[in-house]
Enzyme design. Structure first.
Site, mmCIF file in Angstrom:
data_model
loop_
_atom_site.group_PDB
_atom_site.id
_atom_site.type_symbol
_atom_site.label_atom_id
_atom_site.label_comp_id
_atom_site.label_asym_id
_atom_site.label_seq_id
_atom_site.Cartn_x
_atom_site.Cartn_y
_atom_site.Cartn_z
ATOM 1 N N ILE A 39 84.832 44.140 68.753
ATOM 2 C CA ILE A 39 86.252 44.047 69.127
ATOM 3 C C ILE A 39 86.918 43.397 67.917
ATOM 4 C CG2 ILE A 39 87.959 43.044 70.675
ATOM 5 C CD1 ILE A 39 85.914 43.255 72.906
ATOM 6 N N PRO A 40 87.710 44.195 67.180
ATOM 7 C CA PRO A 40 88.052 43.816 65.803
ATOM 8 C C PRO A 40 89.177 42.795 65.680
ATOM 9 C CG PRO A 40 89.022 45.934 66.337
ATOM 10 C CD PRO A 40 88.258 45.502 67.561
ATOM 11 N N CYS A 41 88.955 41.576 66.136
ATOM 12 C CA CYS A 41 89.998 40.561 66.032
ATOM 13 C C CYS A 41 90.242 40.183 64.568
ATOM 14 C CB CYS A 41 89.651 39.338 66.876
ATOM 15 S SG CYS A 41 88.115 38.570 66.413
ATOM 16 N N HIS A 42 89.312 40.582 63.667
ATOM 17 C CA HIS A 42 89.530 40.301 62.243
ATOM 18 C C HIS A 42 90.659 41.153 61.660
ATOM 19 C CE1 HIS A 42 86.551 43.599 62.509
ATOM 20 N NE2 HIS A 42 87.101 44.057 61.403
#
Lengths: 202, 160
Positions: free
Chosen positions: A169-172
């Site tokens: 889950i690409p919170c970056h």
């Protein structure tokens, strides 16, 4: 005969070694019989060792070395099940896809997600975050707008900080308005490494 | 889960904390070639029941009581196995030899009845007090003492 001589039939050190040897097939059998509620494994990656946990619903957590292992394990016990066991096979898909992301240009993950470690608010934030694709960036405000809470940029930031499944889950990919990286639970260096890998940062 | 009683550890942690003792117990209680199988049965049974454990601070005793039951069941099962009438098959080549096949102590241990053998191992290999052996074997302390003393006496006779 002294009854304590019985001890020589099973020396303690040898028992530990043989017990460790029997653990691998125990885990495989347990997983085969559906008794492992949370299968865990670790893997190497360009952002350090990753701890991966998988349930029957899907990937439930990915943790960096910066997070205390004990806390991660306890969270799984509390919020999913105490039947947490190191087992390779159930984590194969997750580890393979992560490996491909890091080394073979995989741009999206096709893994089931178990969202039990997320609060209801984090769930909606992280769902919106999942739609930000490989090589794209979004701001906290944009995510807030997408979940119809336009004034909640700060709460969005906190929810992203609590993401139990980073990388997948690409919170970056969520950054400040000026394009500054702001923060990352795994540390800014990891955020930079991931964004460089995706070509979003040079 | 109620916050009143202590939380369960992850199963992996429980396994790592107890596996050496359980394996040591089983090596002598069922024999080195059978220990692996019974070890797996015991921990699989523990894994099945794990979320319902009521006393998380007594997990070490809990797993030993499961292992004791499995060891006794194992001996009863082997005893019921029909005895072949014609020539017994040769021992399979990959059957791992006992730790020290020449040790006459093994023969003596094998000749004990299951409950005596289990009680003797708790007492003389794991150094457990009688009260605990009674709890592990779900019997009275007197019965535990009697099993240990009869078993030990028989071992002494066979080894003298």
């Amino acid at each position: 005969m002294n009854a304590k001589e019985l001890k020589r039939l099973a020396p303690a050190a040898k028992s530990e070694a043989r017990a460790r040897g029997a653990t691998g097939s125990l885990a495989a059998r347990a997983a085969g019989e559906g008794l492992v509620d949370v299968a865990v494994a670790t893997m190497d990656s360009p952002v350090g060792e990753l701890f991966v946990a998988v349930t029957s619903k899907g990937l439930v957590t990915v943790a960096y070395e910066t997070e205390s292992r004990e806390e991660v394990w306890q969270r799984l016990v509390r919020q999913v099940s105490p039947r947490v066991l190191e087992a390779a096979a159930p984590t194969d898909d997750a580890r393979r896809e992560l490996e491909e992301y890091f080394r073979a240009g995989r741009r999206r993950f096709d893994l089931g997600i178990d969202d039990r470690l997320m609060s209801a608010f984090a769930r909606s934030v992280l769902r919106a975050t999942s739609s930000v694709g490989f090589g794209e960036l979004a701001t906290y405000g944009e995510i807030a707008a997408r979940i119809d809470r336009p004034k909640a940029a700060r709460a969005v930031g906190r929810a992203l900080g609590s993401n139990p499944i980073p990388i997948v889950i690409p919170c970056h990919r969520i950054v400040g308005v000026s394009g500054s990286l702001t923060g990352y639970a795994g540390g800014l260096a990891r955020k930079q490494t991931l964004l460089r890998l995706e070509g979003s940062l040079t | 889960m109620s916050g009143a009683h202590r939380m369960l550890p992850p199963f992996q942690e429980f396994l790592e904390a107890n596996r050496a003792t359980v394996y040591r117990f089983l090596t002598v209680a069922v024999g080195p070639t059978e220990a692996d199988d019974v070890f797996q049965e015991a921990f699989l049974a523990a894994l099945r029941a794990f979320p319902r454990v009521e006393e998380p601070d007594k997990l070490d005793r809990w797993i030993l009581s499961i292992a004791s039951r499995k060891a006794i069941d194992h001996h009863r099962r082997s005893a019921r196995r029909p005895i072949p009438t014609d020539d017994p098959p040769e021992r399979p080549v990959d059957d791992p030899a006992p730790a020290d096949p020449g040790d006459p102590l093994w023969e003596a241990v094998r000749s004990l009845p299951p409950r005596q053998r289990v009680a003797v191992v708790h007492r003389h290999v794991l150094d457990r007090p009688y009260a605990e052996i009674a709890e592990l074997m779900e019997c009275s302390e007197e019965t535990a003492r009697a099993n240990v003393s009869h078993g030990t006496k028989r071992l002494r006779e066979l080894m003298s």
